[in-house]
Design an enzyme around this catalytic site. Structure first.
Site, PDB file in Angstrom:
ATOM      1  N   GLY A  46       7.858 -10.533   7.396  1.00 36.79           N
ATOM      2  CA  GLY A  46       7.027 -11.154   7.942  1.00 36.79           C
ATOM      3  C   GLY A  46       8.398 -11.414   9.774  1.00 36.79           C
ATOM      4  CB  CYS A  94       2.377 -12.143   6.058  1.00 40.05           C
ATOM      5  SG  CYS A  94       1.350 -11.501   6.448  1.00 40.05           S
ATOM      6  CE1 TYR A 127      10.443  -0.905   5.377  1.00 42.47           C
ATOM      7  CE2 TYR A 127       8.689  -2.316   5.004  1.00 42.47           C
ATOM      8  CZ  TYR A 127       9.814  -1.868   5.483  1.00 42.47           C
ATOM      9  OH  TYR A 127       9.858  -2.499   7.304  1.00 42.47           O
ATOM     10  CG  ASN A 136       1.316 -11.545   1.517  1.00 42.53           C
ATOM     11  OD1 ASN A 136       2.282 -11.224   0.694  1.00 42.53           O
ATOM     12  ND2 ASN A 136       0.971 -10.872   2.011  1.00 42.53           N
ATOM     13  N   GLY A 137      -1.936 -11.047   1.932  1.00 35.02           N
ATOM     14  CA  GLY A 137      -3.132 -10.132   1.958  1.00 35.02           C
ATOM     15  C   GLY A 137      -3.712  -9.805   3.084  1.00 35.02           C
TER      16      GLY A 137
HETATM   17  P1  AMP Z   1       7.605   5.648  10.239  1.00 37.05           P
HETATM   18  O1  AMP Z   1       8.500   6.268  11.873  1.00 37.05           O
HETATM   19  O2  AMP Z   1       6.665   5.153  11.089  1.00 37.05           O
HETATM   20  O3  AMP Z   1       7.749   6.775  10.189  1.00 37.05           O
HETATM   21  O4  AMP Z   1       8.132   4.227   9.450  1.00 37.05           O
HETATM   22  C1  AMP Z   1       8.530   4.390   8.195  1.00 37.05           C
HETATM   23  C2  AMP Z   1       9.729   3.521   8.300  1.00 37.05           C
HETATM   24  O5  AMP Z   1       8.874   2.100   8.555  1.00 37.05           O
HETATM   25  C3  AMP Z   1      10.898   3.639   6.736  1.00 37.05           C
HETATM   26  O6  AMP Z   1      11.329   3.900   6.691  1.00 37.05           O
HETATM   27  C4  AMP Z   1      10.133   2.272   6.505  1.00 37.05           C
HETATM   28  O7  AMP Z   1      11.689   2.204   5.854  1.00 37.05           O
HETATM   29  C5  AMP Z   1       9.541   1.653   7.383  1.00 37.05           C
HETATM   30  N1  AMP Z   1       8.141   0.863   7.133  1.00 37.05           N
HETATM   31  C6  AMP Z   1       7.560   1.412   5.821  1.00 37.05           C
HETATM   32  N2  AMP Z   1       6.115   1.061   5.155  1.00 37.05           N
HETATM   33  C7  AMP Z   1       6.039  -0.057   6.822  1.00 37.05           C
HETATM   34  C8  AMP Z   1       5.513  -1.057   6.960  1.00 37.05           C
HETATM   35  N3  AMP Z   1       4.191  -1.390   6.215  1.00 37.05           N
HETATM   36  N4  AMP Z   1       5.796  -1.896   8.118  1.00 37.05           N
HETATM   37  C9  AMP Z   1       6.859  -1.983   8.675  1.00 37.05           C
HETATM   38  N5  AMP Z   1       8.012  -1.359   8.153  1.00 37.05           N
HETATM   39  C10 AMP Z   1       7.569  -0.287   7.187  1.00 37.05           C
END
Ligand code: AMP
Length: 486
Positions: free
Chosen positions: A57, A30, A270, A131-132
């Site tokens: 978001g 968010c 990230y 946001n939270g």
């Molecule tokens: P995964 O395929 O579930 O291991 O996704 C990891 C990837 O998702 C990482 O390379 C990040 O770039 C991205 N990522 C990490 N945290 C988030 C988040 N909260 N929401 C969306 N994407 C994320």
């Protein structure tokens, strides 16, 4: 200041019902934005502000404005650019506006949950952009009289009603009086018919910054949004601080003591844009330093260092610089893929990775490649990437992750998946390496990441890497787990 005397709990009266929903997905970061400025097109500036917070978001967006008499909103599902058009922006006339970009839950991706949340209260309408995540939201929901029908399934609306039902001469008094009721994370921008009130939880989990644009004031999630609208950074809203922006300018109207500060370390990893600055630290440089530290912690011989774009780019530059191994591009990202189109179901998510990245086969062939990414959550993305590069004839694929293993869910505004879906919660690094099919795998140490942030270790929230939460979270509300509050 006291809470108004409305009945709280009784064994005989009916209670609100909570329905459990499926536990899925990554979501809910968010972005929030607010501007107060007479004679300024506040809706249009908010639109551009939200545009630059789109990364926080992609599932819904909204803007609410005040003209001094009442509040008016435009909200919709999807990206900022698809929710708003010239006509809609022109329909929002006023001197103050707040806006929100939402990354919602699976079931929660409904129009009713798109923010700003507006409490329609005749001549004292109140809007909130949050946001939270409020972890005691369900307990608080039980305190809201049943004759009040909630219009959404969000903790933000619950917060709004709790604030409303506190006594106080004005909204800021009510916010101050109810502040300690809310457990969890809230960087909040609220709007009444004549002012903006912004406030931040005492831990300061989520960012909130203040800026000035000529005679107008802006408050928003990240400094990149200030840059976009041409506003000058003034300062961060302090944890526990309540500020009012009105015709007299900006003033602090309350300060709740902040005993523990805990800024989210994952913002640096990230969530935030690389061109944003928190606590005087440019996110790009933090990521670059984390890549350098990772290169020292886990060196390996290779022909080239590549990033998973865009989240791993800054860190890969740092890894390349510290290791002396040339940086190159190998994965071409389709930047027109919004998250809106990537459904959270596992099979479709896997296809989503292929749609998103296309490898440069000719360059990959026969090479030893180090891939740098910001984090591994479920392991889906990186497993696909390794497979793609191996299929292109890569000789070796080494994975370097610029954060420690994500082992525990977040309760403070990033709805990381349930613990059992977090690959590092049940697999050791060696097993993960095997699962993703890489030739080697190394994560950045927590110490290394904190060092890269240049923020004091005890001022950062690292609970997604350690499971050590700064407040009790057992049984805590997470937006992904509970879908409906009736
Ligand atoms: P995964 O395929 O579930 O291991 O996704 C990891 C990837 O998702 C990482 O390379 C990040 O770039 C991205 N990522 C990490 N945290 C988030 C988040 N909260 N929401 C969306 N994407 C994320």
């Amino acid at each position: 200041m006291r809470k108004k005397n409305f009945s709280v709990k009784s064994t005989t009266r009916p209670e609100r019902v909570f329905l459990k929903t499926s536990e899925t997905g990554l979501r809910d970061k968010c972005g929030i934005f607010g501007i107060y400025g007479k004679g300024v097109d506040v809706a249009r500036i908010s639109f551009f502000g939200l545009y630059s917070l789109q990364h926080r978001g992609q599932e819904g967006a909204g803007i609410t404005v005040t003209n001094g008499k009442n509040l008016k909103s435009v909200k919709g599902l999807g990206l900022v650019s698809s929710v708003f058009n010239e006509e809609k922006i022109n329909s929002l006339k006023g001197f103050a506006a707040i806006g929100h970009t939402r990354y919602s839950t699976t079931g929660g991706n409904k129009l009713c949950n798109v923010q700003p949340v507006v409490l329609n209260l005749k001549d004292e309408d109140f809007a909130l952009a949050h946001n939270g995540n409020i972890i005691n939201a369900m307990d608080l929901a039980r305190e809201i009289p049943l004759n009040i029908k909630l219009s959404s399934t969000s903790d933000t609306e619950i917060m709004g009603w709790i604030i409303k039902n506190y006594e106080g001469r004005n909204w800021e008094d009510k916010i101050l009086a109810s502040f300690n009721k809310f457990q969890g994370a809230f960087s909040m921008i609220s709007l009444t018919k004549n002012k903006i009130i912004a406030f931040r939880d005492t831990f300061g989990f989520r960012p909130l910054v203040l800026g000035q644009l000529n005679d107008s004031y802006v408050v928003c999630s990240e400094t990149c949004a200030l840059d976009t609208v041409g506003a000058k950074f003034i300062r961060e809203v302090a944890p526990g601080e309540i500020i009012v922006i009105d015709e007299k300018g900006v003033h602090t109207v309350g300060k709740v003591q902040s005993i523990k500060k805990r800024f989210c370390l994952f913002e640096f990893v990230y969530l935030a844009r690389p061109d944003s600055i928190f606590d005087k630290q440019l996110v790009h440089q933090v990521r670059q330093r984390s890549g350098e530290i990772l290169a020292h912690e886990s060196p390996i011989g290779a022909d080239m260092v590549v990033a998973v774009p865009d989240s791993g780019t800054s860190a890969a530059i740092g890894y390349s610089k510290a290791s002396g191994i040339p940086y190159g591009e190998v994965l071409i990202k389709n930047r027109y893929i919004g998250r809106t189109f990537i459904q959270p179901e596992q099979n479709i998510r896997e296809m989503g990775v292929r749609i998103k990245f296309n490898p440069l086969k000719e360059i990959v062939k026969g090479k030893r490649i180090i891939i740098v990414d910001d984090s591994i959550v479920r392991g889906t993305t990186i497993k696909k990437i390794v497979k793609m590069l191996k299929n292109c004839g890569a000789k070796k694929v080494h994975i370097r992750v610029c954060s420690p293993p994500v082992t525990d869910p977040c309760y403070f505004g990033i709805d990381t998946p349930d613990k059992k879906q977090l690959i590092a919660s049940h697999m050791k690094s060696k097993e993960i390496r095997k699962f993703i099919g890489a030739d080697s795998l190394a994560y950045l140490s927590l110490k290394g990441l904190k060092k890269a942030s240049r923020i004091k270790s005890n001022k950062l929230c690292d609970s997604c890497f350690t499971g050590k939460y700064p407040m009790p979270v057992k049984g805590g509300f997470r937006k992904d787990v509970f879908e409906t509050i009736v």
